[in-house]
Scaffold this motif. Structure first.
Motif, PDB file in Angstrom:
ATOM      1  N   ARG A 106       0.842  -1.196   0.000  1.00 36.45           N
ATOM      2  CA  ARG A 106       0.000   0.000   0.000  1.00 36.45           C
ATOM      3  C   ARG A 106       0.880   1.249   0.000  1.00 36.45           C
ATOM      4  O   ARG A 106       1.949   1.259   0.609  1.00 36.45           O
ATOM      5  CB  ARG A 106      -0.910   0.015   1.224  1.00 36.45           C
ATOM      6  CG  ARG A 106      -1.993  -1.058   1.205  1.00 36.45           C
ATOM      7  CD  ARG A 106      -2.904  -0.887   2.413  1.00 36.45           C
ATOM      8  NE  ARG A 106      -3.580   0.409   2.387  1.00 36.45           N
ATOM      9  CZ  ARG A 106      -4.305   0.878   3.400  1.00 36.45           C
ATOM     10  NH1 ARG A 106      -4.436   0.176   4.513  1.00 36.45           N
ATOM     11  NH2 ARG A 106      -4.895   2.037   3.305  1.00 36.45           N
ATOM     12  N   VAL A 107       0.409   2.292  -0.675  1.00 29.72           N
ATOM     13  CA  VAL A 107       1.149   3.548  -0.773  1.00 29.72           C
ATOM     14  C   VAL A 107       0.531   4.574   0.174  1.00 29.72           C
ATOM     15  O   VAL A 107      -0.688   4.770   0.177  1.00 29.72           O
ATOM     16  CB  VAL A 107       1.132   4.090  -2.212  1.00 29.72           C
ATOM     17  CG1 VAL A 107       1.822   5.449  -2.272  1.00 29.72           C
ATOM     18  CG2 VAL A 107       1.817   3.102  -3.146  1.00 29.72           C
ATOM     19  N   PHE A 108       1.383   5.201   0.964  1.00 23.58           N
ATOM     20  CA  PHE A 108       0.941   6.242   1.900  1.00 23.58           C
ATOM     21  C   PHE A 108       1.618   7.548   1.500  1.00 23.58           C
ATOM     22  O   PHE A 108       2.838   7.654   1.546  1.00 23.58           O
ATOM     23  CB  PHE A 108       1.311   5.870   3.331  1.00 23.58           C
ATOM     24  CG  PHE A 108       0.603   4.644   3.845  1.00 23.58           C
ATOM     25  CD1 PHE A 108       1.099   3.382   3.575  1.00 23.58           C
ATOM     26  CD2 PHE A 108      -0.569   4.757   4.570  1.00 23.58           C
ATOM     27  CE1 PHE A 108       0.459   2.246   4.025  1.00 23.58           C
ATOM     28  CE2 PHE A 108      -1.227   3.629   5.027  1.00 23.58           C
ATOM     29  CZ  PHE A 108      -0.715   2.364   4.753  1.00 23.58           C
ATOM     30  N   ASP A 109       0.797   8.516   1.081  1.00 17.94           N
ATOM     31  CA  ASP A 109       1.309   9.839   0.710  1.00 17.94           C
ATOM     32  C   ASP A 109       1.063  10.820   1.850  1.00 17.94           C
ATOM     33  O   ASP A 109      -0.032  10.860   2.419  1.00 17.94           O
ATOM     34  CB  ASP A 109       0.628  10.353  -0.556  1.00 17.94           C
ATOM     35  CG  ASP A 109       0.975   9.508  -1.771  1.00 17.94           C
ATOM     36  OD1 ASP A 109       0.131   9.371  -2.659  1.00 17.94           O
ATOM     37  OD2 ASP A 109       2.103   8.976  -1.813  1.00 17.94           O
ATOM     38  N   ASP A 110       2.073  11.611   2.173  1.00 19.23           N
ATOM     39  CA  ASP A 110       1.944  12.634   3.214  1.00 19.23           C
ATOM     40  C   ASP A 110       2.420  13.977   2.679  1.00 19.23           C
ATOM     41  O   ASP A 110       3.250  14.036   1.765  1.00 19.23           O
ATOM     42  CB  ASP A 110       2.763  12.251   4.450  1.00 19.23           C
ATOM     43  CG  ASP A 110       2.232  10.998   5.128  1.00 19.23           C
ATOM     44  OD1 ASP A 110       2.938   9.979   5.113  1.00 19.23           O
ATOM     45  OD2 ASP A 110       1.107  11.051   5.639  1.00 19.23           O
ATOM     46  N   GLU A 111       1.919  15.034   3.281  1.00 16.12           N
ATOM     47  CA  GLU A 111       2.292  16.393   2.877  1.00 16.12           C
ATOM     48  C   GLU A 111       2.507  17.228   4.120  1.00 16.12           C
ATOM     49  O   GLU A 111       1.728  17.157   5.078  1.00 16.12           O
ATOM     50  CB  GLU A 111       1.192  17.003   2.001  1.00 16.12           C
ATOM     51  CG  GLU A 111       1.539  18.365   1.434  1.00 16.12           C
ATOM     52  CD  GLU A 111       0.505  18.838   0.426  1.00 16.12           C
ATOM     53  OE1 GLU A 111      -0.669  18.474   0.576  1.00 16.12           O
ATOM     54  OE2 GLU A 111       0.877  19.567  -0.516  1.00 16.12           O
ATOM     55  N   TYR A 112       3.563  18.022   4.093  1.00 11.86           N
ATOM     56  CA  TYR A 112       3.929  18.838   5.245  1.00 11.86           C
ATOM     57  C   TYR A 112       4.148  20.281   4.808  1.00 11.86           C
ATOM     58  O   TYR A 112       4.592  20.547   3.684  1.00 11.86           O
ATOM     59  CB  TYR A 112       5.203  18.294   5.901  1.00 11.86           C
ATOM     60  CG  TYR A 112       5.094  16.841   6.310  1.00 11.86           C
ATOM     61  CD1 TYR A 112       5.517  15.837   5.456  1.00 11.86           C
ATOM     62  CD2 TYR A 112       4.569  16.483   7.545  1.00 11.86           C
ATOM     63  CE1 TYR A 112       5.418  14.507   5.809  1.00 11.86           C
ATOM     64  CE2 TYR A 112       4.463  15.156   7.919  1.00 11.86           C
ATOM     65  CZ  TYR A 112       4.885  14.167   7.036  1.00 11.86           C
ATOM     66  OH  TYR A 112       4.775  12.843   7.399  1.00 11.86           O
ATOM     67  N   TRP A 113       3.848  21.204   5.728  1.00  8.59           N
ATOM     68  CA  TRP A 113       3.992  22.636   5.459  1.00  8.59           C
ATOM     69  C   TRP A 113       4.828  23.293   6.549  1.00  8.59           C
ATOM     70  O   TRP A 113       4.749  22.918   7.730  1.00  8.59           O
ATOM     71  CB  TRP A 113       2.627  23.310   5.418  1.00  8.59           C
ATOM     72  CG  TRP A 113       1.773  22.885   4.269  1.00  8.59           C
ATOM     73  CD1 TRP A 113       0.849  21.882   4.254  1.00  8.59           C
ATOM     74  CD2 TRP A 113       1.757  23.458   2.960  1.00  8.59           C
ATOM     75  NE1 TRP A 113       0.263  21.792   3.014  1.00  8.59           N
ATOM     76  CE2 TRP A 113       0.798  22.749   2.198  1.00  8.59           C
ATOM     77  CE3 TRP A 113       2.459  24.500   2.353  1.00  8.59           C
ATOM     78  CZ2 TRP A 113       0.525  23.058   0.870  1.00  8.59           C
ATOM     79  CZ3 TRP A 113       2.186  24.813   1.025  1.00  8.59           C
ATOM     80  CH2 TRP A 113       1.232  24.090   0.296  1.00  8.59           C
ATOM     81  N   GLY A 114       5.583  24.306   6.139  1.00  8.01           N
ATOM     82  CA  GLY A 114       6.259  25.154   7.100  1.00  8.01           C
ATOM     83  C   GLY A 114       5.302  26.215   7.615  1.00  8.01           C
ATOM     84  O   GLY A 114       4.154  26.301   7.187  1.00  8.01           O
ATOM     85  N   GLN A 115       5.813  27.035   8.528  1.00  6.69           N
ATOM     86  CA  GLN A 115       4.958  28.044   9.161  1.00  6.69           C
ATOM     87  C   GLN A 115       4.813  29.298   8.306  1.00  6.69           C
ATOM     88  O   GLN A 115       3.943  30.127   8.565  1.00  6.69           O
ATOM     89  CB  GLN A 115       5.527  28.407  10.546  1.00  6.69           C
ATOM     90  CG  GLN A 115       6.691  29.394  10.529  1.00  6.69           C
ATOM     91  CD  GLN A 115       8.008  28.756  10.111  1.00  6.69           C
ATOM     92  OE1 GLN A 115       8.100  27.543   9.858  1.00  6.69           O
ATOM     93  NE2 GLN A 115       9.053  29.571  10.035  1.00  6.69           N
ATOM     94  N   GLY A 116       5.649  29.432   7.301  1.00  6.78           N
ATOM     95  CA  GLY A 116       5.584  30.589   6.410  1.00  6.78           C
ATOM     96  C   GLY A 116       6.587  31.666   6.786  1.00  6.78           C
ATOM     97  O   GLY A 116       6.883  31.875   7.962  1.00  6.78           O
TER      98      GLY A 116
END
Length: 123
Positions: A106-116
């Motif tokens: 199974r493929v697990f995609d994740d996405e992360y963001w900085g605070q800007g």
């Protein structure tokens, strides 16, 4: 837990340059892309530039020829060199990281963001 920490924003005059940095830390698995997005007041967040771990890059049309994205894969760090800045580049710039893991088929995609980080281009 994954953290993205940005630095390098600030106030610059039209025609000037800035270099943004973003360092990722924590439990990082299989980075697909790192990149930069921006959001100006009253506008939607838009992609500025992305880079894959193999070095393929993608830019928004308005950034082509002026901005350069690069990465240090060993340090999980991405940079954005911005030259010939214009007032319309004024925005909060966000670092973004997309990862993809395959576990038991199974493929697990994740996405992360900085605070800007704020970039203001003004005379």
């Amino acid at each position: 837990q994954v953290q993205l920490v940005e630095s390098g924003g600030g106030l610059v005059q039209p025609g000037g340059s800035l270099r943004l940095s973003c360092a990722a830390s924590g439990n990082i698995f299989s980075i697909r892309t790192m990149g930069w997005y921006r959001q100006a007041p009253g506008k939607q967040r838009e992609l500025v530039a992305t880079i894959t771990t193999s070095g393929s890059t993608n830019y928004v049309e308005s950034a082509k020829g002026r901005f350069t994205i690069s990465a240090d894969n060993a340090k999980n760090t991405v940079y954005l060199q911005m030259n010939s800045l214009k007032p319309e580049d004024t925005a909060v710039y966000y670092c973004n990281m997309k990862t993809s893991r395959r576990i038991l088929g199974r493929v697990f995609d994740d996405e992360y963001w900085g605070q800007g980080t704020q970039v203001t281009v003004s005379s």
